[in-house]
Structure formats: structure tokens, C-alpha cells
Design a protein around this motif. Sequence first.
Motif, PDB file in Angstrom:
ATOM      1  N   UNK A   1       0.854  -1.401  -0.014  1.00 53.97           N
ATOM      2  CA  UNK A   1      -0.039  -0.042   0.060  1.00 53.97           C
ATOM      3  C   UNK A   1       0.661   1.154  -0.046  1.00 53.97           C
ATOM      4  N   UNK A   2       1.990   1.249   0.851  1.00 50.54           N
ATOM      5  CA  UNK A   2       2.808   2.305   0.827  1.00 50.54           C
ATOM      6  C   UNK A   2       3.568   2.703  -0.423  1.00 50.54           C
ATOM      7  N   UNK A   3       3.906   1.494  -1.124  1.00 50.88           N
ATOM      8  CA  UNK A   3       4.478   1.998  -2.332  1.00 50.88           C
ATOM      9  C   UNK A   3       3.676   2.333  -3.581  1.00 50.88           C
ATOM     10  N   UNK A   4       2.475   1.632  -3.601  1.00 54.43           N
ATOM     11  CA  UNK A   4       1.343   2.242  -4.469  1.00 54.43           C
ATOM     12  C   UNK A   4       1.183   3.579  -4.338  1.00 54.43           C
ATOM     13  N   UNK A   5       1.097   4.066  -3.174  1.00 50.41           N
ATOM     14  CA  UNK A   5       0.552   5.587  -2.761  1.00 50.41           C
ATOM     15  C   UNK A   5       2.074   6.212  -2.937  1.00 50.41           C
ATOM     16  N   UNK A   6       3.247   5.848  -3.075  1.00 45.04           N
ATOM     17  CA  UNK A   6       4.631   6.689  -3.155  1.00 45.04           C
ATOM     18  C   UNK A   6       4.512   7.456  -4.226  1.00 45.04           C
ATOM     19  N   UNK A   7       5.061   8.865  -4.010  1.00 46.00           N
ATOM     20  CA  UNK A   7       5.084   9.803  -5.007  1.00 46.00           C
ATOM     21  C   UNK A   7       6.038   9.318  -6.338  1.00 46.00           C
ATOM     22  N   UNK A   8       7.111   8.549  -6.249  1.00 42.03           N
ATOM     23  CA  UNK A   8       7.698   7.975  -7.222  1.00 42.03           C
ATOM     24  C   UNK A   8       7.014   7.016  -7.987  1.00 42.03           C
ATOM     25  N   UNK A   9       6.087   6.168  -7.399  1.00 40.43           N
ATOM     26  CA  UNK A   9       5.293   5.371  -8.286  1.00 40.43           C
ATOM     27  C   UNK A   9       4.081   6.136  -8.830  1.00 40.43           C
ATOM     28  N   UNK A  10       3.614   6.908  -8.048  1.00 42.70           N
ATOM     29  CA  UNK A  10       2.284   7.637  -8.629  1.00 42.70           C
ATOM     30  C   UNK A  10       2.733   8.506  -9.766  1.00 42.70           C
ATOM     31  N   UNK A  11       3.913   8.763  -9.954  1.00 42.73           N
ATOM     32  CA  UNK A  11       4.517   9.436 -11.206  1.00 42.73           C
ATOM     33  C   UNK A  11       4.656   8.759 -12.475  1.00 42.73           C
ATOM     34  N   UNK A  12       4.751   7.180 -12.176  1.00 45.12           N
ATOM     35  CA  UNK A  12       4.773   6.289 -13.260  1.00 45.12           C
ATOM     36  C   UNK A  12       3.392   5.933 -13.713  1.00 45.12           C
ATOM     37  N   UNK A  13       2.447   5.876 -12.912  1.00 44.55           N
ATOM     38  CA  UNK A  13       1.001   5.271 -13.217  1.00 44.55           C
ATOM     39  C   UNK A  13       0.659   5.863 -14.792  1.00 44.55           C
ATOM     40  N   UNK A  14       0.754   7.141 -15.188  1.00 45.80           N
ATOM     41  CA  UNK A  14       0.447   7.600 -16.471  1.00 45.80           C
ATOM     42  C   UNK A  14       1.150   6.875 -17.534  1.00 45.80           C
ATOM     43  N   UNK A  15       2.532   6.564 -17.184  1.00 48.49           N
ATOM     44  CA  UNK A  15       2.995   5.950 -18.529  1.00 48.49           C
ATOM     45  C   UNK A  15       2.462   4.371 -18.371  1.00 48.49           C
ATOM     46  N   UNK A  16       2.189   3.759 -17.371  1.00 41.83           N
ATOM     47  CA  UNK A  16       1.505   2.257 -17.380  1.00 41.83           C
ATOM     48  C   UNK A  16       0.228   2.489 -18.146  1.00 41.83           C
ATOM     49  N   UNK A  17      -0.528   3.336 -17.801  1.00 42.17           N
ATOM     50  CA  UNK A  17      -2.161   3.483 -18.189  1.00 42.17           C
ATOM     51  C   UNK A  17      -2.133   3.840 -19.564  1.00 42.17           C
ATOM     52  N   UNK A  18      -1.199   4.591 -20.255  1.00 43.15           N
ATOM     53  CA  UNK A  18      -1.039   5.141 -21.580  1.00 43.15           C
ATOM     54  C   UNK A  18      -0.632   4.170 -22.428  1.00 43.15           C
ATOM     55  N   UNK A  19       0.112   2.967 -21.933  1.00 46.16           N
ATOM     56  CA  UNK A  19       0.531   1.831 -22.996  1.00 46.16           C
ATOM     57  C   UNK A  19      -0.055   0.852 -22.684  1.00 46.16           C
ATOM     58  N   UNK A  20      -0.743   0.413 -21.868  1.00 45.88           N
ATOM     59  CA  UNK A  20      -1.230  -0.911 -21.641  1.00 45.88           C
ATOM     60  C   UNK A  20      -2.657  -0.955 -20.882  1.00 45.88           C
ATOM     61  N   UNK A  21      -3.475  -1.742 -21.181  1.00 42.59           N
ATOM     62  CA  UNK A  21      -4.594  -2.128 -20.648  1.00 42.59           C
ATOM     63  C   UNK A  21      -4.643  -3.103 -19.693  1.00 42.59           C
ATOM     64  N   UNK A  22      -5.419  -2.903 -18.505  1.00 36.91           N
ATOM     65  CA  UNK A  22      -5.154  -3.780 -17.462  1.00 36.91           C
ATOM     66  C   UNK A  22      -5.910  -3.533 -16.138  1.00 36.91           C
ATOM     67  N   UNK A  23      -5.892  -4.391 -15.128  1.00 41.96           N
ATOM     68  CA  UNK A  23      -6.505  -4.068 -14.087  1.00 41.96           C
ATOM     69  C   UNK A  23      -5.329  -4.391 -12.888  1.00 41.96           C
ATOM     70  N   UNK A  24      -5.307  -3.618 -11.592  1.00 40.57           N
ATOM     71  CA  UNK A  24      -4.291  -3.727 -10.742  1.00 40.57           C
ATOM     72  C   UNK A  24      -5.289  -4.075  -9.660  1.00 40.57           C
ATOM     73  N   UNK A  25      -4.839  -5.154  -8.867  1.00 34.83           N
ATOM     74  CA  UNK A  25      -5.477  -5.465  -7.497  1.00 34.83           C
ATOM     75  C   UNK A  25      -4.412  -6.219  -6.569  1.00 34.83           C
TER      76      UNK A  25
END
Length: 70
Positions: free
Chosen positions: A46-70
Motif C-alpha cells: 500500500x505504501x509503495x502504490x501511494x508513493x510519489x515515485x510510483x504515482x508519477x509512473x502510473x500515467x506511463x503504464x495506463x497510457x501504454x497498456x490496458x489492465x487491472x491492478x488488484x
Amino acid sequence: MERIQSTLDPFGGHFLVHGAPAREVPEGSWPGACVIIAFPAYENARAWYGSEPYQALIPLRTRHMEGDAS
């Protein structure tokens, strides 16, 4: 990939599976690849997912692939 790993390291996260095709789906459908990330504890994940460094990468992931995270 290198940028993702650097966000995981402070939280003890590592890939168990990355990009493996779903070869057998006993129920439903899974039209893509599988990624599994392990952490020492739920709180680390949970801490990783909410971290600033990972949050900055989420748009890169969502723009280039479809999928669900759980």
C-alpha cells in the motif's frame, strides 16, 4: 522497467512474474500477460502504490497498456 524497480526497492518489493502470458485460465478469460509483485507485508504494498515515485509512473503504464491492478 528500471524506473519501476527503483520505486519497489524502498518497500522491499520485487517481481515474481513479469509479462508471462496466461497459458491456462481455468475460469473466465485473461486476454494478456500476468505481472505479480511481492512485498514483505501488505502495508509495504500500500505504501509503495501511494508513493510519489510510483504515482508519477502510473500515467506511463495506463497510457501504454490496458489492465487491472488488484
